[in-house]
Design a protein around this motif. Structure first.
Motif, mmCIF file in Angstrom:
data_model
loop_
_atom_site.group_PDB
_atom_site.id
_atom_site.type_symbol
_atom_site.label_atom_id
_atom_site.label_comp_id
_atom_site.label_asym_id
_atom_site.label_seq_id
_atom_site.Cartn_x
_atom_site.Cartn_y
_atom_site.Cartn_z
ATOM 1 N N MET A 107 0.869 -1.117 0.086
ATOM 2 C CA MET A 107 -0.144 -0.063 -0.215
ATOM 3 C C MET A 107 1.018 1.232 -0.256
ATOM 4 O O MET A 107 2.107 1.355 0.390
ATOM 5 C CB MET A 107 -0.932 0.072 1.176
ATOM 6 N N VAL A 108 0.337 2.393 -0.775
ATOM 7 C CA VAL A 108 0.885 3.741 -0.540
ATOM 8 C C VAL A 108 0.131 4.544 0.073
ATOM 9 O O VAL A 108 -1.299 4.583 0.015
ATOM 10 C CB VAL A 108 1.296 4.178 -1.822
ATOM 11 N N TRP A 109 0.570 5.373 1.178
ATOM 12 C CA TRP A 109 -0.135 6.450 1.586
ATOM 13 C C TRP A 109 0.336 7.670 1.615
ATOM 14 O O TRP A 109 1.681 8.047 1.530
ATOM 15 C CB TRP A 109 0.089 6.246 3.244
ATOM 16 N N LEU A 110 -0.333 8.797 0.983
ATOM 17 C CA LEU A 110 0.304 10.012 0.779
ATOM 18 C C LEU A 110 -0.176 10.825 2.028
ATOM 19 O O LEU A 110 -1.234 11.222 2.416
ATOM 20 C CB LEU A 110 -0.745 10.577 -0.455
ATOM 21 N N HIS A 111 1.003 11.331 2.731
ATOM 22 C CA HIS A 111 1.111 12.102 3.762
ATOM 23 C C HIS A 111 0.876 13.518 3.356
ATOM 24 O O HIS A 111 1.624 13.974 2.250
ATOM 25 C CB HIS A 111 2.091 11.741 4.679
ATOM 26 N N SER A 112 0.390 14.333 3.841
ATOM 27 C CA SER A 112 0.112 15.806 3.567
ATOM 28 C C SER A 112 0.412 16.753 4.523
ATOM 29 O O SER A 112 0.148 16.419 5.791
ATOM 30 C CB SER A 112 -1.300 16.210 3.188
ATOM 31 N N ALA A 113 1.034 17.813 4.437
ATOM 32 C CA ALA A 113 1.236 18.908 5.477
ATOM 33 C C ALA A 113 0.674 20.083 4.822
ATOM 34 O O ALA A 113 1.322 20.914 3.747
ATOM 35 C CB ALA A 113 2.899 19.032 5.673
ATOM 36 N N LEU A 165 2.915 16.880 8.858
ATOM 37 C CA LEU A 165 2.701 15.793 7.912
ATOM 38 C C LEU A 165 2.162 14.616 8.449
ATOM 39 O O LEU A 165 2.282 13.964 9.492
ATOM 40 C CB LEU A 165 4.018 15.296 7.698
ATOM 41 N N ALA A 166 0.671 14.218 7.816
ATOM 42 C CA ALA A 166 -0.305 13.274 8.189
ATOM 43 C C ALA A 166 -1.252 12.724 7.249
ATOM 44 O O ALA A 166 -1.203 13.335 6.065
ATOM 45 C CB ALA A 166 -1.225 13.960 9.441
ATOM 46 N N CYS A 167 -1.956 11.632 7.666
ATOM 47 C CA CYS A 167 -2.796 11.195 6.571
ATOM 48 C C CYS A 167 -3.683 10.412 7.405
ATOM 49 O O CYS A 167 -3.508 9.793 8.434
ATOM 50 C CB CYS A 167 -2.358 10.334 5.367
ATOM 51 N N SER A 168 -4.957 10.406 6.865
ATOM 52 C CA SER A 168 -6.093 9.675 7.335
ATOM 53 C C SER A 168 -6.943 9.456 6.202
ATOM 54 O O SER A 168 -7.553 10.585 5.766
ATOM 55 C CB SER A 168 -6.581 10.495 8.617
ATOM 56 N N GLY A 169 -7.447 8.175 6.060
ATOM 57 C CA GLY A 169 -8.382 7.921 4.989
ATOM 58 C C GLY A 169 -7.875 6.744 4.228
ATOM 59 O O GLY A 169 -7.277 5.776 4.728
ATOM 60 N N LEU A 170 -8.350 6.514 2.717
ATOM 61 C CA LEU A 170 -8.161 5.416 2.019
ATOM 62 C C LEU A 170 -6.657 5.466 1.454
ATOM 63 O O LEU A 170 -6.257 6.238 0.869
ATOM 64 C CB LEU A 170 -8.971 5.495 0.868
ATOM 65 N N GLY A 171 -6.022 4.338 1.640
ATOM 66 C CA GLY A 171 -4.807 3.866 0.955
ATOM 67 C C GLY A 171 -4.920 3.345 -0.333
ATOM 68 O O GLY A 171 -6.296 2.863 -0.622
ATOM 69 N N ALA A 172 -3.968 2.964 -1.058
ATOM 70 C CA ALA A 172 -4.089 2.285 -2.461
ATOM 71 C C ALA A 172 -3.148 1.428 -2.629
ATOM 72 O O ALA A 172 -1.728 1.818 -2.188
ATOM 73 C CB ALA A 172 -4.359 3.222 -3.555
ATOM 74 N N SER A 173 -3.121 0.557 -3.401
ATOM 75 C CA SER A 173 -1.858 -0.363 -3.822
ATOM 76 C C SER A 173 -1.115 0.352 -4.725
ATOM 77 O O SER A 173 -1.634 1.066 -5.728
ATOM 78 C CB SER A 173 -2.297 -1.628 -4.451
ATOM 79 N N VAL A 174 0.304 0.160 -4.693
ATOM 80 C CA VAL A 174 1.132 0.827 -5.490
ATOM 81 C C VAL A 174 1.097 0.336 -6.887
ATOM 82 O O VAL A 174 1.437 1.077 -8.124
ATOM 83 C CB VAL A 174 2.725 0.400 -4.996
ATOM 84 N N ASP A 175 0.289 -0.690 -7.183
ATOM 85 C CA ASP A 175 0.285 -1.252 -8.602
ATOM 86 C C ASP A 175 -1.148 -0.847 -9.198
ATOM 87 O O ASP A 175 -1.560 -1.149 -10.376
ATOM 88 C CB ASP A 175 0.188 -2.610 -8.728
#
Length: 134
Positions: free
Chosen positions: A45-51, A62-72
């Motif tokens: 999985m990849v998680w996009l953290h945002s500040a 820098l944080a994230c909360s929600g849906l992740g997605a597969s790198v593929d």
């Protein structure tokens, strides 16, 4: 972008998302966002953290909360994840985004395989195309 090891689909998705970040902000304007994508090798999985920094405010954490997605995943699934993760962090910074024509948040959804914004009245817009509607 200063550096990326993300697959091309993720870069295309990020570019589409950035187009929408320029419009439909309510309660404050986003000045800039720092992003870090984190890959979990165990899950793929990849998680996009945002500040998020709102005009006149200090830089958010820098944080994230929600849906992740597969790198593929394809562009649409990666974009759905990014939109969800970034929207949550923009909200934490005190700005409602994206804001629907009739008020209220628009939410990211996958409709017929396409990442879309959907408002409370079921008006849908392809993610990346909000700026074309203004």
């Amino acid at each position: 972008m200063t550096h990326s090891d993300l697959p091309d689909a993720w870069l295309v998705a990020l570019d589409r998302l950035v187009q929408d970040l320029r419009v439909r902000q309510y309660g404050g304007d986003v000045e800039y966002i720092d992003w870090v994508a984190e890959y979990e090798s165990d899950s793929g999985m990849v998680w996009l953290h945002s500040a998020v920094t709102v005009v006149g405010g200090s830089r958010g954490r820098l944080a994230c909360s929600g849906l992740g997605a597969s790198v593929d995943d394809d562009v649409e699934l990666a974009l759905l994840s990014m939109a969800d993760l970034v929207q949550n962090e923009v909200t934490e910074a005190g700005t409602a985004w994206p804001w629907g024509d009739d008020g209220g948040f628009m939410r990211a959804e996958l409709i017929d395989g396409v990442a879309m914004w959907n408002d409370k009245n079921s008006h849908v817009t392809r993610i990346g195309d909000l700026s074309e509607k203004n």
